[in-house]
Enzyme design. Structure first.
Site, PDB file in Angstrom:
ATOM      1  N   HIS A   1      38.032 -21.476  20.359  1.00 57.64           N
ATOM      2  CA  HIS A   1      37.609 -22.863  20.132  1.00 57.64           C
ATOM      3  C   HIS A   1      37.187 -23.058  18.677  1.00 57.64           C
ATOM      4  O   HIS A   1      37.606 -24.020  18.021  1.00 57.64           O
ATOM      5  CB  HIS A   1      36.469 -23.247  21.075  1.00 57.64           C
TER       6      HIS A   1
ATOM      7  N   ARG B   1      39.664 -27.829   8.802  1.00 54.72           N
ATOM      8  CA  ARG B   1      39.606 -27.161   7.507  1.00 54.72           C
ATOM      9  C   ARG B   1      40.974 -26.565   7.214  1.00 54.72           C
ATOM     10  O   ARG B   1      41.897 -27.297   6.877  1.00 54.72           O
ATOM     11  CB  ARG B   1      38.493 -26.107   7.486  1.00 54.72           C
TER      12      ARG B   1
END
Ligand code: CA
Length: 426
Positions: free
Chosen positions: A144, A153
């Site tokens: 996760h 990101r």
């Protein structure tokens, strides 16, 4: 340790009928709070399709050898019972098991008594079982954390540098933890669309579930003391299924610099039966190899992860259900013992009835992702429902249902379910 818990004996059978596929064989005996038309809220234990009423059992004298008072069971919450601690609650579960054992005539042969103490689940209401003190949410599934890192990101640096050293967590909100069956309204809040210069206000457009499990604590140690990974088992009462609702668009705009706030605190739904950590002992398995090595206070000995199958279904307004995730609690990098040791290493105290949740539990296959954010990959890969409609996130009128079972070669025990209908924004 497993052998010391009599109630876990796989050979036990109950004189109370337990259907083959039941989540609640005599080896489970989870605790909850129930009421019926005739009975006010009280402590019950699930057995098959029935509930054994501990308040009546106490009144009839079947629990006299144990340190519990009538008020401990004639109570709207489990906290008073839990206040007696791990070993008293273990003895209580053993005694309930003993009374339900088909080899024991004591209660079985007294129809007047068992009519008083057994209630069918179909006529009972199940309530929020614990008066929850503090609620802490972790972020302990590597897949996760990796998925979210990739989306927001960059895949090469998906995990932040602290992630494999610290069981990352934050303090949540306990007032909005609700029982299964309580509907929620879509939350409203600020969102900042990418193509607009200013934030807008309105109903959340990206409402999501998070597939989690929670655990509840007994009283801890005084402020200033810490609980070690070796001691942690003795401070954990039991576990539930936990849907930590999330408003992704609100979250995206608000979470820097202090983390989630209104995107998370509007509701978290929990299953009504607390499966004791004792009952889960036969389902312990080794965890993943933790590399780099963790600091000494996070080291642990023995198996502290648990093999618990989890699934999430979305029921659409016409009643059809689609399973959208099949995960497992073993997909945790950090185990509960490490979470509790980390939480208290600075001297922070925990109290009876505190809730610590796992964070979203995702496995390494797409089918095992534990949130719509991951399943639809930020909304870029919608899924198709049984009526041909599609979902990127959760619609008004959808019901999200989570289920969990632990199974070995001998016995299957289950958690029941947590089910929540989403209503339009108020
Ligand atoms: Ca969460």
């Amino acid at each position: 340790m497993v052998n010391m818990i009599n109630a876990n004996d796989p050979k036990l059978k109950s004189w109370v009928e337990v259907p083959n596929n039941s989540d609640f064989p005599i080896q489970n005996l989870p605790f909850g709070i129930f009421s019926t038309e005739k009975k006010n809220k009280r402590v019950g234990v699930a057995i098959g399709e029935n509930i054994i009423d501990l308040a009546s059992l106490k009144e009839l004298g079947y629990l006299n050898e144990l340190p519990f008072s009538a008020e401990d069971f004639n109570n709207s919450y489990l906290n008073a019972m839990m206040q007696h601690g791990k070993f008293a609650v273990r003895a209580l579960r053993d005694q309930v098991s003993f009374l339900l054992d088909q080899k024991n005539d004591e209660l079985q042969s007294n129809k007047n008594h068992y009519d008083l103490v057994l209630d069918n689940q179909s006529i009972a209401n199940l309530h929020l079982p614990i008066e929850i003190g503090d609620y802490t949410d972790f972020y302990s599934s590597e897949q996760h954390a990796y998925n979210v890192g990739c989306m927001f990101r960059d895949p090469d640096n998906a995990l932040l540098p602290n992630w494999k050293h610290i069981p990352v967590g934050y303090h949540g909100r306990s007032s909005s933890v609700i029982a299964s069956g309580v509907p929620i309204h879509r939350p409203k809040g600020q969102q900042k669309p990418d193509d607009q210069p200013n934030p807008v206000f309105g109903p959340c457009k990206l409402l999501d579930f998070e597939l989690e499990m929670g655990f509840f604590t007994f009283d801890g140690k005084p402020l200033g003391d810490s609980i070690t990974t070796a001691e942690a088992d003795d401070y954990i009462f039991g576990m539930c299924l936990f849907n930590d609702w999330s408003a992704r668009d609100i979250q995206k705009w608000e979470y820097v610099p202090l983390g989630p706030f209104l995107a998370k605190n509007f509701a978290s739904s929990m299953s009504p039966w607390i499966v004791t950590l004792d009952a889960l002992q036969p389902y312990k398995i080794p965890g993943p190899k933790q590399y780099p090595d963790v600091l000494p206070y996070l080291e642990y000995k023995g198996d502290k992860h648990y093999d618990i199958d989890l699934e999430v279904a979305i029921k659409i307004p016409n009643g059809e259900e689609k399973i959208v995730s099949k995960s497992n609690f073993k997909n945790m990098y950090w185990n509960m013992n490490q979470q509790l040791a980390h939480h208290t290493i600075n001297g922070c105290d925990i109290r009876c009835g505190d809730l610590l949740a796992s964070g979203t539990i995702s496995g390494d296959q797409k089918e095992a992702y534990g949130s719509m954010l991951e399943i639809s990959w930020k909304g870029t890969q919608p899924i198709t429902m049984p009526d041909g409609s599609t979902r990127k996130f959760i619609n008004d009128g959808d019901t999200v249902i989570m289920r969990g079972t632990a199974q070995n070669k001998d016995i299957k025990i289950g958690f029941g379910e947590v089910s929540t209908l989403v209503l339009p924004a108020k």
